[in-house]
Design a protein around this motif. Structure first.
Motif, PDB file in Angstrom:
ATOM      1  N   VAL A  70       0.844  -1.191   0.000  1.00 50.31           N
ATOM      2  CA  VAL A  70       0.000   0.000   0.000  1.00 50.31           C
ATOM      3  C   VAL A  70       0.884   1.247   0.000  1.00 50.31           C
ATOM      4  O   VAL A  70       2.090   1.166   0.240  1.00 50.31           O
ATOM      5  CB  VAL A  70      -0.927   0.049   1.244  1.00 50.31           C
ATOM      6  N   TYR A  71       0.259   2.373  -0.250  1.00 53.31           N
ATOM      7  CA  TYR A  71       0.891   3.660  -0.004  1.00 53.31           C
ATOM      8  C   TYR A  71      -0.128   4.530   0.709  1.00 53.31           C
ATOM      9  O   TYR A  71      -1.331   4.239   0.681  1.00 53.31           O
ATOM     10  CB  TYR A  71       1.409   4.319  -1.296  1.00 53.31           C
ATOM     11  N   SER A  72       0.325   5.564   1.376  1.00 52.45           N
ATOM     12  CA  SER A  72      -0.541   6.405   2.186  1.00 52.45           C
ATOM     13  C   SER A  72      -0.764   7.761   1.509  1.00 52.45           C
ATOM     14  O   SER A  72       0.164   8.307   0.898  1.00 52.45           O
ATOM     15  CB  SER A  72       0.098   6.608   3.560  1.00 52.45           C
ATOM     16  N   LYS A  73      -1.984   8.260   1.605  1.00 52.26           N
ATOM     17  CA  LYS A  73      -2.337   9.586   1.097  1.00 52.26           C
ATOM     18  C   LYS A  73      -3.256  10.252   2.097  1.00 52.26           C
ATOM     19  O   LYS A  73      -4.143   9.611   2.664  1.00 52.26           O
ATOM     20  CB  LYS A  73      -3.113   9.495  -0.213  1.00 52.26           C
ATOM     21  N   THR A  74      -3.088  11.540   2.292  1.00 51.69           N
ATOM     22  CA  THR A  74      -3.995  12.302   3.138  1.00 51.69           C
ATOM     23  C   THR A  74      -5.083  12.890   2.259  1.00 51.69           C
ATOM     24  O   THR A  74      -4.792  13.602   1.301  1.00 51.69           O
ATOM     25  CB  THR A  74      -3.248  13.406   3.903  1.00 51.69           C
ATOM     26  N   VAL A  75      -6.331  12.562   2.587  1.00 49.91           N
ATOM     27  CA  VAL A  75      -7.474  13.087   1.847  1.00 49.91           C
ATOM     28  C   VAL A  75      -8.047  14.286   2.605  1.00 49.91           C
ATOM     29  O   VAL A  75      -7.812  14.440   3.803  1.00 49.91           O
ATOM     30  CB  VAL A  75      -8.554  12.012   1.610  1.00 49.91           C
ATOM     31  N   ASP A  76      -8.789  15.117   1.881  1.00 52.06           N
ATOM     32  CA  ASP A  76      -9.361  16.322   2.491  1.00 52.06           C
ATOM     33  C   ASP A  76     -10.370  15.966   3.580  1.00 52.06           C
ATOM     34  O   ASP A  76     -10.390  16.588   4.640  1.00 52.06           O
ATOM     35  CB  ASP A  76     -10.044  17.190   1.435  1.00 52.06           C
ATOM     36  N   SER A  77     -11.224  14.975   3.302  1.00 52.11           N
ATOM     37  CA  SER A  77     -12.204  14.570   4.302  1.00 52.11           C
ATOM     38  C   SER A  77     -12.682  13.149   4.050  1.00 52.11           C
ATOM     39  O   SER A  77     -12.604  12.637   2.937  1.00 52.11           O
ATOM     40  CB  SER A  77     -13.403  15.521   4.328  1.00 52.11           C
ATOM     41  N   VAL A  78     -13.165  12.549   5.137  1.00 51.85           N
ATOM     42  CA  VAL A  78     -13.790  11.227   5.103  1.00 51.85           C
ATOM     43  C   VAL A  78     -15.117  11.369   5.832  1.00 51.85           C
ATOM     44  O   VAL A  78     -15.164  11.928   6.931  1.00 51.85           O
ATOM     45  CB  VAL A  78     -12.927  10.152   5.804  1.00 51.85           C
ATOM     46  N   ARG A  79     -16.187  10.842   5.216  1.00 52.25           N
ATOM     47  CA  ARG A  79     -17.511  10.947   5.820  1.00 52.25           C
ATOM     48  C   ARG A  79     -18.189   9.584   5.837  1.00 52.25           C
ATOM     49  O   ARG A  79     -18.191   8.865   4.839  1.00 52.25           O
ATOM     50  CB  ARG A  79     -18.380  11.930   5.041  1.00 52.25           C
ATOM     51  N   ILE A  80     -18.752   9.254   7.001  1.00 50.18           N
ATOM     52  CA  ILE A  80     -19.595   8.076   7.164  1.00 50.18           C
ATOM     53  C   ILE A  80     -20.900   8.595   7.760  1.00 50.18           C
ATOM     54  O   ILE A  80     -20.921   9.020   8.916  1.00 50.18           O
ATOM     55  CB  ILE A  80     -18.972   7.026   8.107  1.00 50.18           C
ATOM     56  N   GLY A  81     -21.959   8.583   6.983  1.00 46.77           N
ATOM     57  CA  GLY A  81     -23.221   9.166   7.447  1.00 46.77           C
ATOM     58  C   GLY A  81     -23.021  10.627   7.766  1.00 46.77           C
ATOM     59  O   GLY A  81     -22.504  11.387   6.944  1.00 46.77           O
ATOM     60  N   ASP A  82     -23.366  11.038   8.993  1.00 47.23           N
ATOM     61  CA  ASP A  82     -23.187  12.439   9.393  1.00 47.23           C
ATOM     62  C   ASP A  82     -21.873  12.666  10.139  1.00 47.23           C
ATOM     63  O   ASP A  82     -21.607  13.767  10.614  1.00 47.23           O
ATOM     64  CB  ASP A  82     -24.373  12.913  10.232  1.00 47.23           C
ATOM     65  N   MET A  83     -21.031  11.644  10.227  1.00 48.58           N
ATOM     66  CA  MET A  83     -19.731  11.773  10.897  1.00 48.58           C
ATOM     67  C   MET A  83     -18.664  12.112   9.860  1.00 48.58           C
ATOM     68  O   MET A  83     -18.616  11.496   8.797  1.00 48.58           O
ATOM     69  CB  MET A  83     -19.361  10.455  11.589  1.00 48.58           C
ATOM     70  N   GLN A  84     -17.824  13.086  10.184  1.00 49.64           N
ATOM     71  CA  GLN A  84     -16.796  13.496   9.226  1.00 49.64           C
ATOM     72  C   GLN A  84     -15.525  13.905   9.948  1.00 49.64           C
ATOM     73  O   GLN A  84     -15.563  14.455  11.039  1.00 49.64           O
ATOM     74  CB  GLN A  84     -17.304  14.682   8.400  1.00 49.64           C
ATOM     75  N   THR A  85     -14.398  13.629   9.291  1.00 47.32           N
ATOM     76  CA  THR A  85     -13.109  14.115   9.766  1.00 47.32           C
ATOM     77  C   THR A  85     -12.359  14.683   8.573  1.00 47.32           C
ATOM     78  O   THR A  85     -12.598  14.287   7.431  1.00 47.32           O
ATOM     79  CB  THR A  85     -12.293  13.009  10.471  1.00 47.32           C
ATOM     80  N   LYS A  86     -11.493  15.625   8.833  1.00 48.41           N
ATOM     81  CA  LYS A  86     -10.729  16.277   7.763  1.00 48.41           C
ATOM     82  C   LYS A  86      -9.262  15.905   7.859  1.00 48.41           C
ATOM     83  O   LYS A  86      -8.774  15.520   8.918  1.00 48.41           O
ATOM     84  CB  LYS A  86     -10.902  17.786   7.850  1.00 48.41           C
ATOM     85  N   ASP A  87      -8.563  16.044   6.721  1.00 50.50           N
ATOM     86  CA  ASP A  87      -7.119  15.794   6.657  1.00 50.50           C
ATOM     87  C   ASP A  87      -6.766  14.450   7.294  1.00 50.50           C
ATOM     88  O   ASP A  87      -6.044  14.376   8.285  1.00 50.50           O
ATOM     89  CB  ASP A  87      -6.337  16.922   7.318  1.00 50.50           C
ATOM     90  N   PHE A  88      -7.267  13.389   6.686  1.00 50.24           N
ATOM     91  CA  PHE A  88      -7.101  12.048   7.244  1.00 50.24           C
ATOM     92  C   PHE A  88      -6.273  11.187   6.301  1.00 50.24           C
ATOM     93  O   PHE A  88      -6.530  11.142   5.093  1.00 50.24           O
ATOM     94  CB  PHE A  88      -8.474  11.398   7.477  1.00 50.24           C
ATOM     95  N   ALA A  89      -5.267  10.508   6.845  1.00 52.55           N
ATOM     96  CA  ALA A  89      -4.400   9.641   6.041  1.00 52.55           C
ATOM     97  C   ALA A  89      -5.043   8.267   5.874  1.00 52.55           C
ATOM     98  O   ALA A  89      -5.401   7.617   6.851  1.00 52.55           O
ATOM     99  CB  ALA A  89      -3.035   9.493   6.706  1.00 52.55           C
ATOM    100  N   ILE A  90      -5.208   7.854   4.614  1.00 54.54           N
ATOM    101  CA  ILE A  90      -5.727   6.526   4.302  1.00 54.54           C
ATOM    102  C   ILE A  90      -4.656   5.768   3.543  1.00 54.54           C
ATOM    103  O   ILE A  90      -3.722   6.360   2.993  1.00 54.54           O
ATOM    104  CB  ILE A  90      -7.022   6.592   3.458  1.00 54.54           C
ATOM    105  N   GLU A  91      -4.803   4.464   3.515  1.00 53.44           N
ATOM    106  CA  GLU A  91      -3.897   3.638   2.728  1.00 53.44           C
ATOM    107  C   GLU A  91      -4.604   3.234   1.446  1.00 53.44           C
ATOM    108  O   GLU A  91      -5.824   3.027   1.436  1.00 53.44           O
ATOM    109  CB  GLU A  91      -3.461   2.408   3.530  1.00 53.44           C
TER     110      GLU A  91
END
Length: 128
Positions: A70-91
């Motif tokens: 894998v490689y890692s990238k930081t995305v602007d936001s991740v949302r699940i339903g009404d829950m959200q976080t910003k600047d999150f690193a995903i693989e």
């Protein structure tokens, strides 16, 4: 609160990612409390411009189902339903697990969102 579904013994939900103002909707995302990190299919991530670049380090992750690169990238936001976080690193990885999955929500995102999973009611919500 977001509804969960059980399909072939897997706990699934949907999730949205934003990267450089482009949104990706993922429909079959495994809620995996046994995974340390959140992973998205490389084929789908590329649709919104999440691609490996020269400075991205490729590394191997291992779990009960085996290992993958894998490689890692930081995305602007991740949302699940009404829950959200910003600047999150995903693989980002191939996700060839033998199941039809578009992503996997790991403990890193579950903790960041402070989620409570109710398997009796099949819901996921934030404890904020």
């Amino acid at each position: 609160m977001k509804k969960l579904v059980i399909d072939n013994g897997l706990l699934l939900t949907d999730m949205k990612l934003v990267f450089n103002r482009r949104m990706l909707g993922l429909q079959r995302v495994l809620v995996d409390t046994g995974s340390g990190s959140t992973i998205v299919s490389i084929d789908l991530a590329e649709e919104i411009g999440v691609i490996a670049e020269e400075n991205n380090m490729i590394y191997r992750i291992s779990g009960v189902g085996g290992s993958e690169f894998v490689y890692s990238k930081t995305v602007d936001s991740v949302r699940i339903g009404d829950m959200q976080t910003k600047d999150f690193a995903i693989e980002i990885g191939a996700m060839n697990y033998g199941f039809d999955l578009e992503g996997k929500i790991g403990l890193d995102l579950l903790q960041r969102l402070k989620v409570v999973i109710n398997v009796n009611k099949l819901t996921i919500e934030s404890d904020w």
